[in-house]
Design a protein around this motif. Structure first.
Motif, PDB file in Angstrom:
ATOM      1  N   ARG A 313       0.833  -1.210   0.000  1.00  0.00           N
ATOM      2  CA  ARG A 313       0.000   0.000   0.000  1.00  0.00           C
ATOM      3  C   ARG A 313       0.861   1.250   0.000  1.00  0.00           C
ATOM      4  NH1 ARG A 313      -4.687  -1.600   4.472  1.00  0.00           N
ATOM      5  NH2 ARG A 313      -6.009  -2.835   3.053  1.00  0.00           N
ATOM      6  N   ALA A 314       1.952   1.231   0.772  1.00  0.00           N
ATOM      7  CA  ALA A 314       2.839   2.399   0.834  1.00  0.00           C
ATOM      8  C   ALA A 314       3.461   2.690  -0.533  1.00  0.00           C
ATOM      9  CB  ALA A 314       3.934   2.169   1.870  1.00  0.00           C
ATOM     10  N   ALA A 315       3.716   1.629  -1.299  1.00  0.00           N
ATOM     11  CA  ALA A 315       4.290   1.790  -2.634  1.00  0.00           C
ATOM     12  C   ALA A 315       3.239   2.088  -3.687  1.00  0.00           C
ATOM     13  CB  ALA A 315       5.067   0.523  -3.018  1.00  0.00           C
ATOM     14  N   GLY A 316       1.959   2.049  -3.295  1.00  0.00           N
ATOM     15  CA  GLY A 316       0.887   2.295  -4.248  1.00  0.00           C
ATOM     16  C   GLY A 316       0.727   1.210  -5.284  1.00  0.00           C
ATOM     17  N   ALA A 317       1.136  -0.006  -4.973  1.00  0.00           N
ATOM     18  CA  ALA A 317       1.070  -1.110  -5.940  1.00  0.00           C
ATOM     19  C   ALA A 317      -0.377  -1.542  -6.158  1.00  0.00           C
ATOM     20  CB  ALA A 317       1.897  -2.288  -5.450  1.00  0.00           C
ATOM     21  N   VAL A 318      -0.750  -1.744  -7.406  1.00  0.00           N
ATOM     22  CA  VAL A 318      -2.126  -2.131  -7.705  1.00  0.00           C
ATOM     23  C   VAL A 318      -2.401  -3.576  -7.296  1.00  0.00           C
ATOM     24  CG1 VAL A 318      -2.397  -0.480  -9.584  1.00  0.00           C
ATOM     25  CG2 VAL A 318      -1.528  -2.763 -10.077  1.00  0.00           C
ATOM     26  N   THR A 319      -1.361  -4.374  -7.046  1.00  0.00           N
ATOM     27  CA  THR A 319      -1.586  -5.752  -6.606  1.00  0.00           C
ATOM     28  C   THR A 319      -2.313  -5.785  -5.263  1.00  0.00           C
ATOM     29  OG1 THR A 319       0.659  -5.744  -5.715  1.00  0.00           O
ATOM     30  CG2 THR A 319       0.332  -6.798  -7.845  1.00  0.00           C
ATOM     31  N   SER A 320      -2.202  -4.717  -4.478  1.00  0.00           N
ATOM     32  CA  SER A 320      -2.901  -4.686  -3.196  1.00  0.00           C
ATOM     33  C   SER A 320      -4.411  -4.638  -3.384  1.00  0.00           C
ATOM     34  CB  SER A 320      -2.448  -3.487  -2.363  1.00  0.00           C
ATOM     35  OG  SER A 320      -2.753  -2.265  -3.019  1.00  0.00           O
ATOM     36  N   LEU A 321      -4.862  -4.355  -4.597  1.00  0.00           N
ATOM     37  CA  LEU A 321      -6.295  -4.339  -4.902  1.00  0.00           C
ATOM     38  C   LEU A 321      -6.800  -5.697  -5.388  1.00  0.00           C
ATOM     39  CD1 LEU A 321      -6.386  -0.931  -6.837  1.00  0.00           C
ATOM     40  CD2 LEU A 321      -6.859  -1.341  -4.414  1.00  0.00           C
ATOM     41  N   VAL A 325      -7.670  -7.295 -10.576  1.00  0.00           N
ATOM     42  CA  VAL A 325      -7.504  -5.879 -10.925  1.00  0.00           C
ATOM     43  C   VAL A 325      -6.152  -5.676 -11.592  1.00  0.00           C
ATOM     44  CG1 VAL A 325      -7.338  -3.538 -10.011  1.00  0.00           C
ATOM     45  CG2 VAL A 325      -9.019  -5.113  -9.068  1.00  0.00           C
ATOM     46  N   ARG A 326      -5.118  -6.283 -11.018  1.00  0.00           N
ATOM     47  CA  ARG A 326      -3.779  -6.167 -11.589  1.00  0.00           C
ATOM     48  C   ARG A 326      -3.751  -6.680 -13.017  1.00  0.00           C
ATOM     49  NH1 ARG A 326      -0.270  -5.351 -14.018  1.00  0.00           N
ATOM     50  NH2 ARG A 326       1.974  -5.616 -13.758  1.00  0.00           N
ATOM     51  N   ALA A 327      -4.419  -7.787 -13.280  1.00  0.00           N
ATOM     52  CA  ALA A 327      -4.432  -8.354 -14.630  1.00  0.00           C
ATOM     53  C   ALA A 327      -5.129  -7.423 -15.624  1.00  0.00           C
ATOM     54  CB  ALA A 327      -5.110  -9.718 -14.608  1.00  0.00           C
ATOM     55  N   GLU A 328      -6.173  -6.730 -15.182  1.00  0.00           N
ATOM     56  CA  GLU A 328      -6.919  -5.838 -16.066  1.00  0.00           C
ATOM     57  C   GLU A 328      -6.128  -4.591 -16.435  1.00  0.00           C
ATOM     58  OE1 GLU A 328      -9.825  -6.172 -17.510  1.00  0.00           O
ATOM     59  OE2 GLU A 328     -10.413  -8.086 -16.606  1.00  0.00           O
ATOM     60  N   LEU A 329      -5.161  -4.192 -15.585  1.00  0.00           N
ATOM     61  CA  LEU A 329      -4.468  -2.918 -15.774  1.00  0.00           C
ATOM     62  C   LEU A 329      -3.202  -3.025 -16.612  1.00  0.00           C
ATOM     63  CD1 LEU A 329      -4.987  -1.416 -12.219  1.00  0.00           C
ATOM     64  CD2 LEU A 329      -6.092  -0.713 -14.346  1.00  0.00           C
ATOM     65  N   ALA A 353      -6.231  -0.861 -21.597  1.00  0.00           N
ATOM     66  CA  ALA A 353      -6.419  -0.480 -20.197  1.00  0.00           C
ATOM     67  C   ALA A 353      -6.494   1.028 -20.059  1.00  0.00           C
ATOM     68  CB  ALA A 353      -5.272  -1.033 -19.351  1.00  0.00           C
ATOM     69  N   VAL A 354      -5.620   1.751 -20.762  1.00  0.00           N
ATOM     70  CA  VAL A 354      -5.626   3.217 -20.707  1.00  0.00           C
ATOM     71  C   VAL A 354      -6.927   3.761 -21.297  1.00  0.00           C
ATOM     72  CG1 VAL A 354      -4.489   5.304 -21.556  1.00  0.00           C
ATOM     73  CG2 VAL A 354      -3.120   3.361 -20.771  1.00  0.00           C
ATOM     74  N   ALA A 355      -7.351   3.199 -22.432  1.00  0.00           N
ATOM     75  CA  ALA A 355      -8.597   3.656 -23.065  1.00  0.00           C
ATOM     76  C   ALA A 355      -9.791   3.431 -22.150  1.00  0.00           C
ATOM     77  CB  ALA A 355      -8.792   2.922 -24.392  1.00  0.00           C
ATOM     78  N   ALA A 356      -9.836   2.290 -21.477  1.00  0.00           N
ATOM     79  CA  ALA A 356     -10.948   1.989 -20.573  1.00  0.00           C
ATOM     80  C   ALA A 356     -10.957   2.944 -19.382  1.00  0.00           C
ATOM     81  CB  ALA A 356     -10.853   0.547 -20.093  1.00  0.00           C
ATOM     82  N   LEU A 357      -9.787   3.264 -18.859  1.00  0.00           N
ATOM     83  CA  LEU A 357      -9.701   4.184 -17.718  1.00  0.00           C
ATOM     84  C   LEU A 357     -10.168   5.583 -18.114  1.00  0.00           C
ATOM     85  CD1 LEU A 357      -6.280   3.025 -16.207  1.00  0.00           C
ATOM     86  CD2 LEU A 357      -8.492   2.945 -15.047  1.00  0.00           C
ATOM     87  N   ARG A 358      -9.774   6.048 -19.285  1.00  0.00           N
ATOM     88  CA  ARG A 358     -10.175   7.393 -19.725  1.00  0.00           C
ATOM     89  C   ARG A 358     -11.670   7.455 -19.998  1.00  0.00           C
ATOM     90  NH1 ARG A 358      -4.894   9.038 -23.501  1.00  0.00           N
ATOM     91  NH2 ARG A 358      -3.421   8.965 -21.739  1.00  0.00           N
ATOM     92  N   ARG A 359     -12.192   6.390 -20.543  1.00  0.00           N
ATOM     93  CA  ARG A 359     -13.635   6.358 -20.769  1.00  0.00           C
ATOM     94  C   ARG A 359     -14.380   6.372 -19.435  1.00  0.00           C
ATOM     95  NH1 ARG A 359     -17.727   2.464 -21.419  1.00  0.00           N
ATOM     96  NH2 ARG A 359     -19.376   3.150 -22.845  1.00  0.00           N
ATOM     97  N   ALA A 360     -13.897   5.604 -18.466  1.00  0.00           N
ATOM     98  CA  ALA A 360     -14.520   5.585 -17.144  1.00  0.00           C
ATOM     99  C   ALA A 360     -14.444   6.955 -16.483  1.00  0.00           C
ATOM    100  CB  ALA A 360     -13.838   4.536 -16.269  1.00  0.00           C
TER     101      ALA A 360
END
Length: 373
Positions: A313-321, A325-329, A353-360
């Protein structure tokens, strides 16, 4: 190149140094091995388990005590139930094996119970292999091996495993028996607990297959294991046959992906040690020198999960989610990267992944704007 025996001796000495002076090794059991196989990318767990480090004690020393493990009450209850199942020379256990897995064979009357005692894990492993060979050759009889010891190569280092029991059938085939203290209610048990037991049994099946192939005529290791549990709310044993072919295949594939423990050890800084007696700063630095692969699933399987979660969490790693989620990103590995990609500050717009995030992000902005009006 040094001979294999020399390399093995050097590795054992190196792992003992990592564990710390005069610190006894913690045996790697099937439950821990199944958890390790479920997360093959975690070099931290691989080296700590390979070195025999007590991760619960290590977690305490790091200031992140573990909530993982069985209570003393559960262990006592489990031991009492196992003793009941194996009473009278394992008559009830063998009856259940015959009834659930091999009803066409002769009833298990007067089954053999070989003595498996020997000095050290290597001695017990050799004694078990001899007993299995003798029992397989004695066709037409049943044999019960109570707490045999079998070895499985894990990332280049042997792990000594101790199933609750192994039964040799009259046809020479072998069956793993898992005895658990959780109940079977109306013939079924908690799916999560059954799944964990199946993964553990699959490790034993793999280890037995390694023994079987060394025999002159390799016997069949059955992929249906026997799970023995208390019936309903009583202390009476009942059993169910569990097919572990899927778990066996997954575990075999994941273990093959593990980085060799020798390679991980060689990459560590000189003087690295995981002894809980070390000062907190030095111990933390030693642990952080080994890459981890934290995911929320670790909370149910690893004593160091709380420490690794805090660092993740301190490193902001998406694996903590979560791994999904990590696979989708894709290539976005930190929360900062994800937010920057959503704002259009970073990332290739052609990346799905970038396109999906911007659309969201656009949809969110539109929804908030609608609410404000």
């Amino acid at each position: 190149m040094p001979p294999p025996r020399t390399r093995g001796t050097a590795l054992r000495q190196r792992l003992a140094e990592l564990r710390g002076p005069d610190v006894p090794a913690k045996a790697l059991d099937a439950r821990a091995l199944a958890a390790l196989a479920a997360n093959p990318g975690c070099e931290r767990r691989a080296i700590l388990d390979g070195a025999g480090v007590d991760k619960a004690t290590l977690a305490d020393a790091l200031g992140s005590p573990s909530a993982f493990g069985q209570s003393q009450f559960a262990l006592t209850r489990g031991n009492a139930f196992e003793a009941k199942v194996k009473a009278d020379g394992g008559a009830e256990l063998l009856r259940l094996v015959h009834e659930r897995l091999d009803p066409g064979a002769a009833p298990p009357v007067g089954a053999a119970l070989p003595d498996l005692s020997a000095i050290g894990p290597e001695g017990r492993t050799a004694r078990t292999a001899l007993a299995l060979r003798e029992a397989t050759g004695a066709r037409g009889t049943w044999t019960l091996l109570d707490h045999p010891m079998i070895a499985l190569d894990v990332a280049g280092s042997p792990a000594f495993l101790e199933p609750d029991a192994v039964v040799v059938h009259p046809d020479g085939s072998w069956t793993v028996v898992e005895i658990k203290s959780f109940p079977m209610l109306d013939g079924s048990a908690d799916p999560a607990k059954v799944g964990a037991a199946a993964r553990q049994a699959a490790v034993y099946v793999l280890a037995l297959e390694a023994v079987a192939v060394r025999l002159e005529a390799a016997p069949r290791v059955r992929h249906r294991v026997l799970l023995v549990c208390p019936k309903d709310f009583s202390n009476l044993p009942t059993a169910s046959a569990v097919d572990v072919r899927k778990q066996r295949a997954v575990t075999s594939r994941q273990l093959a992906r593990l980085t060799r423990i020798e390679d991980i050890a060689d990459a560590l800084p000189e003087g690295t040690c995981f002894s809980p007696e070390l000062p907190a700063e030095r111990l933390t630095a030693a642990v952080e020198a080994v890459p981890a692969a934290y995911a929320p699933e670790c909370l149910a399987a690893c004593e160091l999960a709380f420490h690794c979660r805090e660092r993740s969490r301190a490193a902001g790693a998406v694996t903590s989610l979560g791994r999904s989620v990590r696979a989708e990103l894709g290539g976005l590995t930190t929360v900062e990267d994800v937010l920057a990609a959503a704002r259009g500050e970073r990332g290739d717009p052609r990346d799905p992944a970038v396109a999906a995030l911007r659309r969201a992000a656009r949809l969110r902005t539109e929804a908030l704007g609608t609410m404000c009006h």
